[in-house]
Every structure is written in structure tokens, then in C-alpha cells.
Design an enzyme around this catalytic site. Structure first.
Site, PDB file in Angstrom:
ATOM      1  N   ASP A   8      31.310  28.821  42.781  1.00  0.00           N
ATOM      2  CA  ASP A   8      30.816  27.592  43.198  1.00  0.00           C
ATOM      3  C   ASP A   8      30.492  27.727  44.205  1.00  0.00           C
ATOM      4  OD1 ASP A   8      32.664  27.597  44.520  1.00  0.00           O
ATOM      5  OD2 ASP A   8      34.353  25.842  43.710  1.00  0.00           O
ATOM      6  N   CYS A  66      35.831  30.887  44.046  1.00  0.00           N
ATOM      7  CA  CYS A  66      35.830  29.480  44.361  1.00  0.00           C
ATOM      8  C   CYS A  66      36.543  29.668  45.357  1.00  0.00           C
ATOM      9  CB  CYS A  66      36.340  28.875  43.140  1.00  0.00           C
ATOM     10  SG  CYS A  66      37.857  28.835  41.974  1.00  0.00           S
ATOM     11  N   THR A  68      39.889  28.649  46.219  1.00  0.00           N
ATOM     12  CA  THR A  68      40.886  29.307  45.778  1.00  0.00           C
ATOM     13  C   THR A  68      40.955  30.718  44.861  1.00  0.00           C
ATOM     14  OG1 THR A  68      41.521  27.882  44.294  1.00  0.00           O
ATOM     15  CG2 THR A  68      42.783  26.898  46.021  1.00  0.00           C
ATOM     16  N   HIS A  99      48.335  46.742  34.303  1.00  0.00           N
ATOM     17  CA  HIS A  99      49.130  45.768  33.823  1.00  0.00           C
ATOM     18  C   HIS A  99      48.790  45.203  32.223  1.00  0.00           C
ATOM     19  CE1 HIS A  99      53.097  46.965  36.163  1.00  0.00           C
ATOM     20  NE2 HIS A  99      51.876  48.250  35.892  1.00  0.00           N
ATOM     21  N   HIS A 134      51.898  47.748  27.899  1.00  0.00           N
ATOM     22  CA  HIS A 134      51.350  47.137  28.002  1.00  0.00           C
ATOM     23  C   HIS A 134      49.739  46.813  26.967  1.00  0.00           C
ATOM     24  CE1 HIS A 134      52.730  47.238  32.000  1.00  0.00           C
ATOM     25  NE2 HIS A 134      52.632  48.263  31.910  1.00  0.00           N
TER      26      HIS A 134
HETATM   27  C1  RB5 Z   1      35.791  22.937  45.094  1.00  0.00           C
HETATM   28  O1  RB5 Z   1      36.297  22.237  46.444  1.00  0.00           O
HETATM   29  C2  RB5 Z   1      37.335  23.720  44.918  1.00  0.00           C
HETATM   30  O2  RB5 Z   1      38.104  22.838  44.370  1.00  0.00           O
HETATM   31  C3  RB5 Z   1      37.233  25.034  44.016  1.00  0.00           C
HETATM   32  O3  RB5 Z   1      36.334  25.745  45.030  1.00  0.00           O
HETATM   33  C4  RB5 Z   1      38.409  25.579  43.982  1.00  0.00           C
HETATM   34  O4  RB5 Z   1      39.384  26.201  44.875  1.00  0.00           O
HETATM   35  C5  RB5 Z   1      38.707  25.351  42.362  1.00  0.00           C
HETATM   36  O5  RB5 Z   1      39.910  25.708  42.227  1.00  0.00           O
END
Ligand code: RB5
Length: 165
Positions: A8, A66, A68, A99, A134
Site C-alpha cells: 500500500d 504496508c 506495519t 518452520h 513442521h
Molecule cells: C495505512 O495507513 C496503514 O494502516 C497500513 O499501511 C498498515 O500499517 C496496516 O496494517
């Protein structure tokens, strides 16, 4: 190796870095979007696209980014056959392969330093599934996935959409 990448807006910059790194190493990189950091998009679209590329066989593995790594991993994991793992370093990347037989690696573009991320991707690609004990656990995950798919299909056929007033 043929590798699908997707992100994203929050993962866009790191995805470009990873894609360039992979291409420089001789991999064939298929970038499934997004194409800008300044246009907000929804990460499920890109997680699903990478997941479908892997399960269709058009890519051998996927890289998702993304903010996180978490949201796009959750989305990718909704595609049957995908085992997407959020990794934070070389160790989690290696173990995700050894694993968990992960076929999609997910990174936090707002969390990871670029060298840590590139090293993690390299470790992911270099590692192989250990099999053995595994394999039994991966088989259990696959069985869960199939049972859930069966339940969903049964629920859909036994509860036809009712008209709402
Ligand atoms: C986008 O703002 C953010 O929420 C997305 O990139 C991600 O971190 C979601 O898990």
C-alpha cells in the site's frame, strides 16, 4: 526466481527498494502495485493480489509491504494456500521459511530500517522448509483452511440471502 511484490502507500518506498534489490540480484520481479506513496489505498487489495500470484503459480514467492506488514499479511492469508508471515529481521525471516513454510514475506515499511529489511528478504529467499515435524503442522493448517472453506460454502448454500425491509 519469479517474485511478486505489492504494497500500500505506507509500504511503497520500501517495496521499491526491495524490488530494485531483487532485480539487481537477478530475480524476475512482478510489481502488482501500488504506484505512489502519496495516494492512500487499501492494503487488502495488494495483499490479495500478491497472494493470488503465488497460489496461481505466476510467482514462486511474494513480498508484501504496508506500514506495519500486519494488515497486508492478514489480507494475503485470506487467499487459500498462502502462508504469509510478518518478519522483523533475519531470524524471523529465516524461521518463517524453515518452520512455517511461508510463501509470502511481509514487512513494515514504517518500522524497518532499509538494510534490515533487505537482509530479511535475502534470508527468507535463502532459507528452505525444514519439513519433518513442521510438515505435520503445515498439514494441520491446510486442513483448517479446507474445513473453513467447506463451512463457508455450506453456510452460503443453506442461508440464501433474505430480502431486507
Ligand atoms: C495505512 O495507513 C496503514 O494502516 C497500513 O499501511 C498498515 O500499517 C496496516 O496494517
Amino acid at each position: 526466481m519469479r517474485i511478486a511484490v505489492g504494497s500500500d502507500h505506507g509500504g511503497y518506498q520500501l517495496k521499491l527498494l526491495v524490488a530494485d534489490h531483487l532485480a539487481a540480484a537477478g530475480h524476475v520481479v512482478d510489481d502488482l502495485g501500488t504506484d505512489a506513496a502519496d495516494v492512500p489505498v487499501d492494503y487488502p487489495d495488494y495483499g490479495a493480489a500478491v497472494g493470488r500470484a503465488v497460489t496461481s503459480g505466476s510467482a514462486e514467492v511474494g513480498v508484501c509491504v504496508c506500514g506495519t506488514g500486519i494488515g497486508i499479511a492478514i489480507a494475503a492469508n485470506k487467499i487459500p494456500g498462502v502462508r504469509a508471515a510478518v518478519v522483523h529481521d533475519v531470524t524471523t525471516a529465516r524461521l518463517a521459511r524453515q518452520h512455517n513454510h511461508a510463501n509470502v514475506v511481509c514487512l513494515g515499511g514504517r518500522l524497518l530500517g532499509s538494510q534490515v529489511a533487505l537482509d530479511a528478504v535475502d534470508a527468507f529467499l535463502a532459507a528452505t522448509f525444514d519439513g519433518g515435524r513442521h510438515q505435520r503442522r503445515i498439514d494441520e493448517i491446510t486442513a483448517l483452511e479446507q474445513a473453513t472453506a467447506g463451512l463457508s460454502a455450506a453456510a452460503a448454500s443453506s442461508h440464501p440471502t433474505k430480502e431486507r425491509r
